[in-house]
Structure formats: structure tokens, C-alpha cells
Design an enzyme around this catalytic site. Sequence first.
Site, PDB file in Angstrom:
ATOM      1  CB  THR A  19     -62.947 -56.789 -61.284  1.00 40.90           C
ATOM      2  OG1 THR A  19     -62.038 -57.650 -60.592  1.00 40.90           O
ATOM      3  CG2 THR A  19     -62.833 -55.395 -60.709  1.00 40.90           C
ATOM      4  CD  GLN A  76     -55.604 -57.899 -58.976  1.00 47.28           C
ATOM      5  OE1 GLN A  76     -56.689 -57.336 -59.079  1.00 47.28           O
ATOM      6  NE2 GLN A  76     -55.294 -58.956 -59.675  1.00 47.28           N
ATOM      7  CG  HIS A 117     -28.602 -88.855 -78.417  1.00 41.56           C
ATOM      8  ND1 HIS A 117     -27.551 -89.731 -78.324  1.00 41.56           N
ATOM      9  CD2 HIS A 117     -28.497 -88.034 -77.343  1.00 41.56           C
ATOM     10  CE1 HIS A 117     -26.857 -89.463 -77.229  1.00 41.56           C
ATOM     11  NE2 HIS A 117     -27.413 -88.449 -76.622  1.00 41.56           N
TER      12      HIS A 117
END
Length: 894
Positions: A136, A309, A852
Site C-alpha cells: 500500500t 478497509q 489412550h
Amino acid sequence: MNEQYVWELDEADETRGAVVGGKGAHLGGLSRIGGISVPDGFCVTTDAFRRIMAEAPSIDDQIGQLSRVDPDDREAVRTLSARIRRTIEGTPVPDDLAAAITGALARLGAEGAYAVRSSATAEDLPTASFAGQQDTYLNVVGTASVLEHVSRCWASLFTERAVTYRRRAGIDDRTVHMAVVVQRMVFPEAAGVLFTADPVTGDRKTATVDAGFGLGEALVSGLVNPDVFKVRHGEVVARTIAAKQRAVHPLPAGGTRDVAVEAERRELPALTDEQAVRLVGIGRRIEAHFGRPQDIEWCLVDDAFRIVQSRPITTLFPVPVRDTGDDTGGETGGETGGETGGQENRVYVSVGHGQMMTDPMRPLGLSMWQLTAMVPMHEAGGRLFVDVTPRLAAPASRAGLLDVLGRGDPLVRDALETVLGREGFVPSLPDAAPAGPPAGGAPGAAPSPAPAPVATDPAVVAELIERSRTSVAALARDIRTKSGPALFDFLLEAFEEHKRVLGDPLNIQAIMAGMEATWWLNDNLQEWLGEKNAADTLTLSAPGNVTSEMGLALLDVADVIRSRPEVVAFLRGVEGIEGEGFLDELAKLAGGTEAREAIEAYLERYGMRCVGEIDITRPRWRERPATLVPVILDNVRNFEPGAAARRFEEGRRKAQRKEQDVLSRLRALPDGDRKADEAERMIERVRTFIGYREYPKYGIVSRYFVYKQALMEEAGRLVRAGVLSAREDAFYLTFQELHEAVRSNRVDEGLVRRREDAFRSYHALTPPRVLTSDGEALSGAYRRDDVPAGALVGLPVSAGTVEGRARVVLDMADAELEAGDILVTTFTDPSWSPLFVGIAGLVTEVGGQMTHGAVIAREYGLPTVVGVERATRLIRDGQRIRVHGTDGYVEILD
């Protein structure tokens, strides 16, 4: 031709991302929201970018070279991407394209100052924001300078960071195009970023405002610390005012510079509380328009906010879907602050943490687990959660739930207690009858409170195993005759039988007997003898543990292969091969027939297992037997013949000696005979039942493989009929949707592809242990002060201390282990147990006392610490570490 290359900003909306890119699409959408001020501007479309790329010399070859580079080769990516950027920037802008841009500038006022901003088609997506990946430019003055900076934006599609980000997101460079947004420059008194959900906690009802003086570039670049305002329910609930030394301001001739903030303004807030609340109100309107939490860039000019934005916040974990009428496979979890629809607060516990499988699951896997689970489960981010709100709200059931979950994983309990500590979030309700197993447990986990105790009798275990085998055999026999819609009707009945077997009261009693005996021994022997986790040794080589037997059985397979050098050499070349083809080749080798028979016998009993086995879409060992080859070769290399029997016998004798030692020491205590007699009964009980703890999961995955084989036959028919492109596309449909596809011979191909993209994006999300309806993600804390400085804290689940080389393994297929290595990984479900026979210790990021991996680690006598947050990132592969399995922490030694 002007319309092809330039669109006015208010012509675009969020459906036009392919033309104006993500940023342009969102800005166009913003410009259509009443009361939202967006600076005027236009978009240079992706058609213009394609025109430039077509005219740029050798660009296809350069992108082709880049596509073949390893994304981890940073130097090569840097060199090739820089070459592509130079090529694009050096390509002259054609006259007609330049005329279209200058004409648009003239309509805005050519002598003004502009912001020129990249807008890629793979930018500001719901699943990947690409924030900061392209360039930008602010305060661009003059027509020639705008044209130059448009070219720079095109080229910035190939910055090193953008290329690497795309590659890691699975996005092909050639499929992404660049538009450019040109807007009138805004010169604000203050600027910053608004997150409409808290970006750290995920709380959708708390907005965060970052603010500073001058242009927002000062915050984005990290030049200054922002003022931070937390806004909830229309009021500022927290604020931090930073000392502001620098700010970014525009230069008269174009560009920007950072300047010192006047001394008298440095401690002043960039916004008032009233302005912060007003800004959040604007943000809520934007969030409602786009349907998900937003990251919004804003400017303050003359006490009015301009929005420059808005993009989705892609790092938030979604909130579980509720009340849709179908909790079995929503396309995504809820996203916005209003997704709970005004309902009461809810608290969810992760199923994946209890199942030791926190990876995302595909829709078929999610819906199958939901349909066979003993409690309702809700989907979010490709994971499943259980709503525990009713049990937390009732005081009696709350205590039982916290106790059971706390014994398994103290981080879950701590996270729940954090939520309960927030006044009014979970209201107190009258006690209700308990329903279903503890949250996050296996579908066959015990309800709370547990049924009455069962007698300590090995015949109980034998009977339960036989019941399960008989049920699976009947399923496999009866399903053979079913196809088409009738198969799905049959499966719905089979799921009820599935749940009946798991919910059998005797099954629940046997599971709880082993767990409760373990807890009793650990609690009482610590109190009486001062010994921590004594049950870890007392359960070594407990009989009937199908998962530990699975690891030892692969040692027996290695014994068959070890003495056959041609087979060993052949297997070294087949790792990663798909399917079963390599087994056919074995018979052509000296000793290959025996090797194949050994592997086939192993697959006959354990071939339904795999990593992440609760997800029916994962490839089973029977489907990809080459997955086992690396482990077999490790066993060939690291063990002598007969290792399986020796290891089991060594464990049994060690447990026997421990029992004699404990009972002898107890009898020497006051009231020792009573204590010893009680302990002896509990030792017999734990050894009778603790091995069975693993069998229900074995039964589940045995049934799952039968289900999967039948469903894949139907998927194959859909492929042959041209309804599906590939059998695996069925994985992106729920069970109900696949049923409808088989009935109608129709599938929405777009839905399949969207589900596939969503599943890929879910890998970037880290599921929390606890999640609230506000979107707050809580992982809990150990809150311990009894560990050395710098140690990594976890939960002790298998006693002992071991020091060795850390092997950080994220995929079982990549494991190359030597004797004495310590395995460090994210989680270990039962399929990892064949690796346990060859390691000295274990560290995982996920786990609990009765998961487990913990049960098998104890049976093998491996010092183990689980629940170590970020272990695979904090411990480097090859480092020497010390695992304190008794006290629950890990030291990094170098």
C-alpha cells in the site's frame, strides 16, 4: 474499453472479488452501507493485471520456476520473486490502459493526493486474510506517480512474504490476480484498527480499538504502541493509554515521514471514550453486513470516522452451530457477534482433547461421530464440542463434572472454573438428572454418577469382549447385502446397535472400575506412603489391553522380517506407497511369503486403525499398509528377536514386585493390615479392568471400518455414474447428504469444493479446550509454583524420570526413532502405540490421565508428561530434554 480496466468503487461489492480483488470488493460493499463513510475512489481491475502479465517478457517461465521451489528455501524464493517483481515493474503500461486510469483520476481530481492499495483476489477471504502481504502506498501525488505505484502494486503480488503465505495456504500463484484500489487520500487527526471481536480471547461481544495520532501506518508498522480501548455492550470497560513519541504524517510533495509528537500531547488519548464507543457502533454495522467479525482500518477527520478497509478476522475459532435443526455437518461454525440469536450463554468442551485427536475432521467424519456418539455434539472449525451448560448450572452435577474432567485434564477444569467465576454467565439452576458421559469423553464413556460397582472378575471382561466381537461380526455379515438407499436405512439401525453396545451398563461399570481403582490407589498410596502415581507401576503389562498388544504385535512382525535381508531391503524402498500393491511383490522375494503372511495377520486384527481414527475419512492401515513400514523397520533395527514377550514379562514382574513392596510397607503402618487388604483388593481390581479401558475404542473403530467400506462402495457407484468426480469427494458430504446423493444421483459440486476449501483452512485454527457462546476460547492454566524456572509444565500421567534426545514428530509416517529417544508430538491416539515400544519417554501437547496415550504409556513404563502447551514449538528436534513423569514437567537441557 474503459469499463474493462476501471470500475468506480461504488460499482463493486463483495461478490466482485474476481474483478476488483478482496480489498476492492470489501470497500465496494462498505460504500453501500448506510451511515458508513468511505473515501471516494476507483479500482483498476484484474483484467488490467492480466493484460500486463501477458505483455511482461518471460513471466510465465519465471512463475513456473518459482512454483517448483521449496517454500522453505527462503533464498530461492527471495531471488525468484524479486526477479518477477522487476519484470512487472519494468513492463510499460499500455496507452489505452494508462488512459483508463488517468481518466478515472480526472473524475476524482487529478491534482489531489491518493492512497494506492493492492487488492489481490486471494486477499481478505473468510479463511485467509493475507493482511500485509501486498503493498500500500499513501499520499501519492500526481498522475505519473499514481501510474508508477499501480505497477508497484501489481508487482507486490510476488513479494517473498506473499508467495510464501500462498504456498503454505495451498494457493497456486497462477490462480491469483491483482487489482489496485485508488482512493482520495485522507489526512486524519487519529487513525487505527478496530477489531469487532477480541483478537486474543475470541470474545465476539468485546471489541478492541487500537488508536494513535496521525496516519495509521505508525501502528501497522510497529513504530508506536497504540492506545487500546476495550468496548463491551456500549461502554468502555478497559483502556490503556500509551506514551506516544512518534507519528506518521504526509509530506506536501508526496509520501510520508515519521515525526516527533509534541511533548504536551504524548500522554493524551488519541480518542475519547465517546468516540471509541461510536466507532464500535459503526463496526457492528459493518460486521452485520459482512456476516462475520471484522478487522477494520479507520481514520478520524473533524470528529467523523472514515473507513478505509475492512477484512474478516480469520484467526478466530468459530462458535459452534446450534438450533439449525441439523447438528451433523454445518458448512462452517457461527461467526458473528449475533450468532447465538439471543439465547442463553453456552459453555462447550472440546471432544478432540478427550479423544486425543485435535485435527479438523471432514463433514462425513463429523456427522458419523455425531450420529454414533452418546451425547449431542456441535461442530465448529471442523471439530466437535459438547455443550456442558446444563451440568454446570446445576450445583450437584457441576461438582461431579468438574471432578471427572479435572482428573482427566486439569486444564479443562481450570478453564471451566474461569467461566464459572464470571458472575451471571452460567446461572444456577435446580439439579437435573444426569445425562450422558462426561464432555469430551469417548462415545462409550461413563455417565456421572457411575453405575454400581461390578465384581472383580476377569470373566466380566471376557464376556464384554465377546459381546463386542459378536456385534461387529453380525454387522459385517448383514451389511454385505445392503446397497443404495437401503444401506443408509440399515446403517441408521446399526448406529443404534453401536450405541447400545457402548451404553451397556456392564460396559460402563467395567470402564469405571479400572479408572476408579487407579484413582483410589494414587490418592491413598500418596496419603499413606507419600508416593506419587504408584498405580503407574502397578498397571505395567496389565492383561487384555488391546492397544498395548497392538504395539507388541508389531515387534513380532519385525522378528519375522529381520532375518530376511531381501525383504528388509525391499521395504526400505516402499515407504509412502499407496494401497496394498507392495504386499503382492513380497511373495516374489526370498522369505517374502512369510513376511507377507505376518503383515497380513497383523492387518487382519489391527488394519482398521490409523492416525486420527475417530474421523472415518482417514485412510486405515488396511487401505495404506505402507504406513506401517517405517515403524517395522525401526523395530528391525532397534530390537533383538523375542523383544515383545520379554518386554511384557519384564513389566509384569516389575508390577508384581511393586505390589509386594507396597503391601509390605503398608502393613508396617498403624492399622496397616486393613490398609494393605484394601490396597490388595484395589490392585487386583485395577489389573483386572484397566486393560479393558482400551477395548471400547477398538470396537468403535472396528465398526467404523465396516461402515466406511460400505459407504465407499456407494461413493464408487456415484463416481461411475458421473455424480462425483472422485470417491473421496464423498468425505465432504455429511452422512445425510450422501444418503440424499445416493437416492437422487445428484451432488452440488460447488458445495463439495467449498467444503474442501473450508477444511483446508481449519488446519490453521487451534481448537480450545473450552469455548463459550461469546466466542471466548479458554485453554486453562496449571497454576503451579513447584517446578524449576524455565521448565515446561504439563500433567504427569506415567511415573519416572528419563533424559534423552527429543524427536519432534508431527506425522507418525515421518518418525525415525532410535532407542532412548523421547517422542514429542501434538497428540497420540491408539494408532501411535506401535511407536511406544521403541522410545524412552513421551511428551504431548494434548492429553489427560485416562486418555489412550496415557494408559499405554503406563503399561509400557514410559515416563510421560502430557498437556504441555506448544511443546512441539518450544522443544527443538534433537535437543536433550529431561521428562519428569512423576511431577509433570519437562526440562530443556541444551
